[in-house]
Scaffold this motif. Structure first.
Motif, PDB file in Angstrom:
ATOM      1  N   LEU A 277      27.483  23.784  17.740  1.00  0.00           N
ATOM      2  CA  LEU A 277      28.140  25.246  17.557  1.00  0.00           C
ATOM      3  C   LEU A 277      29.371  24.917  16.787  1.00  0.00           C
ATOM      4  N   ALA A 278      30.172  24.200  17.159  1.00  0.00           N
ATOM      5  CA  ALA A 278      31.440  23.883  16.432  1.00  0.00           C
ATOM      6  C   ALA A 278      31.140  23.587  15.083  1.00  0.00           C
ATOM      7  N   PHE A 279      30.164  22.800  14.753  1.00  0.00           N
ATOM      8  CA  PHE A 279      29.857  22.215  13.466  1.00  0.00           C
ATOM      9  C   PHE A 279      29.445  23.345  12.632  1.00  0.00           C
ATOM     10  N   SER A 280      28.922  24.257  13.222  1.00  0.00           N
ATOM     11  CA  SER A 280      28.163  25.726  12.591  1.00  0.00           C
ATOM     12  C   SER A 280      29.436  26.504  12.288  1.00  0.00           C
ATOM     13  N   ARG A 281      30.407  26.663  13.164  1.00  0.00           N
ATOM     14  CA  ARG A 281      31.597  27.357  12.441  1.00  0.00           C
ATOM     15  C   ARG A 281      32.373  26.760  11.559  1.00  0.00           C
TER      16      ARG A 281
ATOM     17  N   GLN B 177      31.140  24.729   9.215  1.00  0.00           N
ATOM     18  CA  GLN B 177      30.615  24.846   8.000  1.00  0.00           C
ATOM     19  C   GLN B 177      30.789  26.263   7.313  1.00  0.00           C
ATOM     20  N   ALA B 178      30.614  27.131   8.020  1.00  0.00           N
ATOM     21  CA  ALA B 178      30.805  28.652   7.548  1.00  0.00           C
ATOM     22  C   ALA B 178      32.254  28.762   7.126  1.00  0.00           C
ATOM     23  N   ILE B 179      33.196  28.398   7.525  1.00  0.00           N
ATOM     24  CA  ILE B 179      34.578  28.307   7.127  1.00  0.00           C
ATOM     25  C   ILE B 179      34.598  27.733   5.702  1.00  0.00           C
ATOM     26  N   SER B 180      34.355  26.182   5.832  1.00  0.00           N
ATOM     27  CA  SER B 180      34.271  25.336   4.712  1.00  0.00           C
ATOM     28  C   SER B 180      33.690  25.927   3.408  1.00  0.00           C
ATOM     29  N   TYR B 181      32.279  26.283   3.476  1.00  0.00           N
ATOM     30  CA  TYR B 181      31.485  26.606   2.241  1.00  0.00           C
ATOM     31  C   TYR B 181      31.717  28.066   2.255  1.00  0.00           C
ATOM     32  N   GLY B 182      32.515  28.979   3.008  1.00  0.00           N
ATOM     33  CA  GLY B 182      32.582  30.309   2.627  1.00  0.00           C
ATOM     34  C   GLY B 182      31.178  31.066   2.593  1.00  0.00           C
ATOM     35  N   ALA B 183      30.348  30.500   3.532  1.00  0.00           N
ATOM     36  CA  ALA B 183      28.973  31.151   3.596  1.00  0.00           C
ATOM     37  C   ALA B 183      28.720  31.669   5.178  1.00  0.00           C
ATOM     38  N   THR B 184      27.681  32.279   5.484  1.00  0.00           N
ATOM     39  CA  THR B 184      27.186  32.682   6.577  1.00  0.00           C
ATOM     40  C   THR B 184      26.347  31.552   7.069  1.00  0.00           C
TER      41      THR B 184
ATOM     42  N   PRO C 240      31.885  33.715   7.008  1.00  0.00           N
ATOM     43  CA  PRO C 240      32.650  32.815   6.293  1.00  0.00           C
ATOM     44  C   PRO C 240      34.227  32.964   6.639  1.00  0.00           C
ATOM     45  N   GLU C 241      34.625  33.750   7.681  1.00  0.00           N
ATOM     46  CA  GLU C 241      35.889  33.664   7.996  1.00  0.00           C
ATOM     47  C   GLU C 241      35.904  33.152   9.356  1.00  0.00           C
ATOM     48  N   GLY C 242      34.676  32.440  10.065  1.00  0.00           N
ATOM     49  CA  GLY C 242      34.736  32.116  11.209  1.00  0.00           C
ATOM     50  C   GLY C 242      34.421  32.630  12.391  1.00  0.00           C
ATOM     51  N   LEU C 243      34.438  34.084  12.292  1.00  0.00           N
ATOM     52  CA  LEU C 243      33.998  34.784  13.246  1.00  0.00           C
ATOM     53  C   LEU C 243      32.448  35.008  13.537  1.00  0.00           C
TER      54      LEU C 243
ATOM     55  N   THR D  96      33.430  36.320  20.013  1.00  0.00           N
ATOM     56  CA  THR D  96      33.357  36.779  18.566  1.00  0.00           C
ATOM     57  C   THR D  96      34.538  36.490  17.743  1.00  0.00           C
ATOM     58  N   SER D  97      35.377  35.970  18.291  1.00  0.00           N
ATOM     59  CA  SER D  97      36.521  35.395  17.351  1.00  0.00           C
ATOM     60  C   SER D  97      36.062  34.030  16.934  1.00  0.00           C
ATOM     61  N   GLY D  98      34.981  33.351  17.186  1.00  0.00           N
ATOM     62  CA  GLY D  98      34.330  32.289  16.768  1.00  0.00           C
ATOM     63  C   GLY D  98      34.603  31.097  17.584  1.00  0.00           C
ATOM     64  N   LYS D  99      35.631  31.178  18.559  1.00  0.00           N
ATOM     65  CA  LYS D  99      35.978  29.824  19.436  1.00  0.00           C
ATOM     66  C   LYS D  99      34.632  29.324  20.549  1.00  0.00           C
ATOM     67  N   VAL D 100      34.578  28.184  20.293  1.00  0.00           N
ATOM     68  CA  VAL D 100      33.467  27.765  20.922  1.00  0.00           C
ATOM     69  C   VAL D 100      34.099  26.752  22.109  1.00  0.00           C
TER      70      VAL D 100
END
Length: 163
Positions: free
Chosen positions: A51-55, A57-64, A123-126, A150-154
């Motif tokens: 889950l931390a990896f997923s968040r 990657q979303a931030i790093s690549y700016g993708a969902t 993409p914002e990590g949310l 919902t803020s993306g914290k795992v």
């Protein structure tokens, strides 16, 4: 003169076997419980890490990035059985899903409960949020969980949650 022979008598052998059987009867359930605890710790750590990896990657690549229970090897489907495994997919600009990472199915005796549907990281990590609960041997008392705000914290959640 009498020759002394070395070895065990039948009575000594039977007493030794009886003592060993009693010790095994007492010790084996403790070992099973300890093994389940180690397995639960290991799998909850895997879930937290994916889950931390997923968040990230979303931030790093700016993708969902979508995290879903295993339903299909090509995209997040509508599966709800988290016990079959967890898949992480990134959605590119063209709308196509690409698998980034996966956890294969968990132990057949364990229960894994998660949100119905996918956990999405923007993409914002949310995140869409949710909780994944891992119950070794289906035992609620020994369950462990991972919370996604919902803020993306795992983070690691409360122990002993209902499966």
């Amino acid at each position: 003169m009498r020759n002394s022979s070395q070895g065990f008598t039948l009575v000594e052998l039977m007493v030794t076997i009886a003592v060993a059987a009693i010790l095994l009867t007492i010790g084996v359930p403790s070992l099973v419980s300890m093994y389940e605890g180690f397995r639960a710790n290991s799998n909850v750590e895997k879930i937290h890490n994916i889950l931390a990896f997923s968040r990230n990657q979303a931030i790093s690549y700016g993708a969902t990035v979508n995290v879903c229970p295993f339903a299909s090897a090509t995209s997040c489907g509508t599966g709800t059985n988290w016990k079959n495994g967890i898949r992480v997919f990134i959605t590119d600009a063209g709308g196509a899903d690409r698998e980034l990472r996966a956890i294969d199915n968990f132990n057949s005796n364990d229960k894994v409960k998660g949100p119905s549907g996918t956990i999405t990281f923007s993409p914002e990590g949310l995140s869409s949020g949710g909780t994944i609960i891992y119950c070794p041997g289906g035992k609620t008392a020994e369950s462990q969980s991972v919370d996604i705000s919902t803020s993306g914290k795992v983070s690691y959640g409360a122990d002993g949650s209902s499966c």
